[in-house]
Design an enzyme around this catalytic site. Structure first.
Site, mmCIF file in Angstrom:
data_model
loop_
_atom_site.group_PDB
_atom_site.id
_atom_site.type_symbol
_atom_site.label_atom_id
_atom_site.label_comp_id
_atom_site.label_asym_id
_atom_site.label_seq_id
_atom_site.Cartn_x
_atom_site.Cartn_y
_atom_site.Cartn_z
ATOM 1 N N LYS A 10 0.829 -1.205 0.000
ATOM 2 C CA LYS A 10 0.000 0.000 0.000
ATOM 3 C C LYS A 10 0.872 1.269 0.000
ATOM 4 C CE LYS A 10 -3.952 -2.266 2.243
ATOM 5 N NZ LYS A 10 -5.024 -2.101 3.272
ATOM 6 N N TYR A 50 -12.278 -2.498 -4.247
ATOM 7 C CA TYR A 50 -12.824 -2.685 -2.900
ATOM 8 C C TYR A 50 -14.357 -2.635 -2.888
ATOM 9 C CZ TYR A 50 -8.335 -2.456 -0.352
ATOM 10 O OH TYR A 50 -7.092 -2.716 0.165
ATOM 11 N N PHE A 58 -15.753 3.215 6.549
ATOM 12 C CA PHE A 58 -14.367 3.556 6.215
ATOM 13 C C PHE A 58 -14.109 3.564 4.715
ATOM 14 C CE2 PHE A 58 -14.469 -1.044 7.108
ATOM 15 C CZ PHE A 58 -13.922 -1.560 5.941
ATOM 16 N N ARG A 86 -2.081 -14.384 4.256
ATOM 17 C CA ARG A 86 -2.839 -13.699 5.321
ATOM 18 C C ARG A 86 -2.142 -13.863 6.677
ATOM 19 N NH1 ARG A 86 -7.056 -10.207 3.962
ATOM 20 N NH2 ARG A 86 -7.633 -10.494 6.133
ATOM 21 N N THR A 92 -5.780 -7.199 10.489
ATOM 22 C CA THR A 92 -6.044 -5.910 9.827
ATOM 23 C C THR A 92 -5.559 -4.736 10.676
ATOM 24 O OG1 THR A 92 -8.012 -6.922 8.865
ATOM 25 C CG2 THR A 92 -7.875 -4.521 8.774
ATOM 26 N N ARG A 103 2.280 -6.681 9.231
ATOM 27 C CA ARG A 103 1.550 -5.538 9.795
ATOM 28 C C ARG A 103 2.059 -5.182 11.194
ATOM 29 N NH1 ARG A 103 -4.358 -7.182 7.283
ATOM 30 N NH2 ARG A 103 -4.318 -5.761 5.510
ATOM 31 N N ASN A 113 -2.161 0.134 6.728
ATOM 32 C CA ASN A 113 -1.657 -1.133 7.254
ATOM 33 C C ASN A 113 -0.783 -1.897 6.263
ATOM 34 O OD1 ASN A 113 -3.678 -1.976 5.594
ATOM 35 N ND2 ASN A 113 -4.891 -2.986 7.171
ATOM 36 N N HIS A 116 -2.020 -5.536 1.441
ATOM 37 C CA HIS A 116 -3.314 -6.177 1.173
ATOM 38 C C HIS A 116 -3.043 -7.619 0.754
ATOM 39 C CE1 HIS A 116 -7.244 -7.090 -0.596
ATOM 40 N NE2 HIS A 116 -6.545 -7.679 -1.553
ATOM 41 N N GLU A 127 -9.335 -10.670 -7.870
ATOM 42 C CA GLU A 127 -8.365 -9.595 -7.646
ATOM 43 C C GLU A 127 -7.164 -9.715 -8.595
ATOM 44 O OE1 GLU A 127 -7.508 -9.623 -3.433
ATOM 45 O OE2 GLU A 127 -9.529 -8.922 -2.938
HETATM 46 P P1 ADP Z 1 -8.042 -6.841 5.324
HETATM 47 O O1 ADP Z 1 -7.208 -5.855 4.515
HETATM 48 O O2 ADP Z 1 -7.284 -7.362 6.505
HETATM 49 O O3 ADP Z 1 -8.641 -7.922 4.468
HETATM 50 P P2 ADP Z 1 -10.687 -5.642 5.364
HETATM 51 O O4 ADP Z 1 -10.946 -6.362 4.088
HETATM 52 O O5 ADP Z 1 -11.669 -5.793 6.466
HETATM 53 O O6 ADP Z 1 -9.247 -5.995 5.950
HETATM 54 O O7 ADP Z 1 -10.576 -4.078 5.078
HETATM 55 C C1 ADP Z 1 -9.901 -3.621 3.923
HETATM 56 C C2 ADP Z 1 -9.006 -2.463 4.313
HETATM 57 O O8 ADP Z 1 -9.830 -1.368 4.716
HETATM 58 C C3 ADP Z 1 -8.081 -2.709 5.499
HETATM 59 O O9 ADP Z 1 -6.890 -3.370 5.164
HETATM 60 C C4 ADP Z 1 -7.828 -1.298 5.980
HETATM 61 O O10 ADP Z 1 -6.838 -0.646 5.184
HETATM 62 C C5 ADP Z 1 -9.157 -0.627 5.729
HETATM 63 N N1 ADP Z 1 -9.994 -0.650 6.939
HETATM 64 C C6 ADP Z 1 -10.678 -1.698 7.455
HETATM 65 N N2 ADP Z 1 -11.332 -1.374 8.573
HETATM 66 C C7 ADP Z 1 -11.065 -0.055 8.773
HETATM 67 C C8 ADP Z 1 -11.460 0.890 9.758
HETATM 68 N N3 ADP Z 1 -12.249 0.540 10.776
HETATM 69 N N4 ADP Z 1 -10.990 2.152 9.644
HETATM 70 C C9 ADP Z 1 -10.190 2.522 8.629
HETATM 71 N N5 ADP Z 1 -9.785 1.680 7.640
HETATM 72 C C10 ADP Z 1 -10.218 0.405 7.726
HETATM 73 MG MG MG Z 2 -10.038 -7.837 2.937
#
Ligand code: ADP
Ligand code: MG
Length: 138
Positions: A10, A50, A58, A86, A92, A103, A113, A116, A127
């Site tokens: 990212k 996304y 968010f 993962r 996350t 992370r 973070n 992805h 994807e």
């Molecule tokens: P992951 O990336 O671990 O699969 P998610 O798919 O739930 O997590 O969310 C996608 C991305 O959205 C996260 O990696 C993070 O960058 C962002 N994100 C998720 N939850 C939040 C939140 N509560 N506030 C801000 N950004 C968030």
């Molecule tokens: Mg995800």
């Protein structure tokens, strides 16, 4: 089972010159880098990527952030690659991420973070296809 998964470094990762460390980690973990490209994603591209999160609180923060600077998109290939990536990424929210995960090591907060990773075989297929034609994967 040999799988392929999509990984993204990212904007906070590229900005802090973490590309080499993250790619090294994937290779040390036994993944092949089957495709890799540095890209500046448009807001529209990120919104499509996304789409599953559309409507979440968010979403706007996430899409603005992911289009705020260059990213590195990669296809990782290896044994059980989807779940293993993962695990290597960690939770996350870096506050919840296990010791030694990318992370835990590098992420700044739940939004920035650093990495992805696809979360299922169906997500990985979608994807990977979103960024790479089959002819660009080796
Ligand atoms: P992951 O990336 O671990 O699969 P998610 O798919 O739930 O997590 O969310 C996608 C991305 O959205 C996260 O990696 C993070 O960058 C962002 N994100 C998720 N939850 C939040 C939140 N509560 N506030 C801000 N950004 C968030
Ligand atoms: Mg995800």
């Amino acid at each position: 089972m040999i799988q392929s998964t999509l990984s993204i470094i990212k904007p906070d990762g590229t900005q802090r010159n973490l590309i080499g460390k993250i790619v090294s980690r994937f290779e040390e973990e036994g993944f092949e880098i089957a495709a890799m490209e540095k890209r500046q994603l448009s807001l529209r591209e990120v919104e499509g990527f996304y789409a599953e999160h559309k409507g979440r609180g968010f979403f706007e923060e996430l899409t603005t952030y992911m289009s705020s600077g260059p990213v590195v998109v990669m296809v990782l290939r290896g044994e059980n690659a989807i779940d293993r990536n993962r695990q290597i990424m960690g939770a996350t929210n870096p506050k919840d991420a296990a010791e030694g995960t990318l992370r835990k090591l590098y992420a700044q907060d739940i939004g920035m973070n650093t990495v992805h990773g696809s979360d299922s075989p169906a997500a990985a297929e979608r994807e990977i296809g979103y960024f790479f034609p089959k002819t660009a994967i080796f």
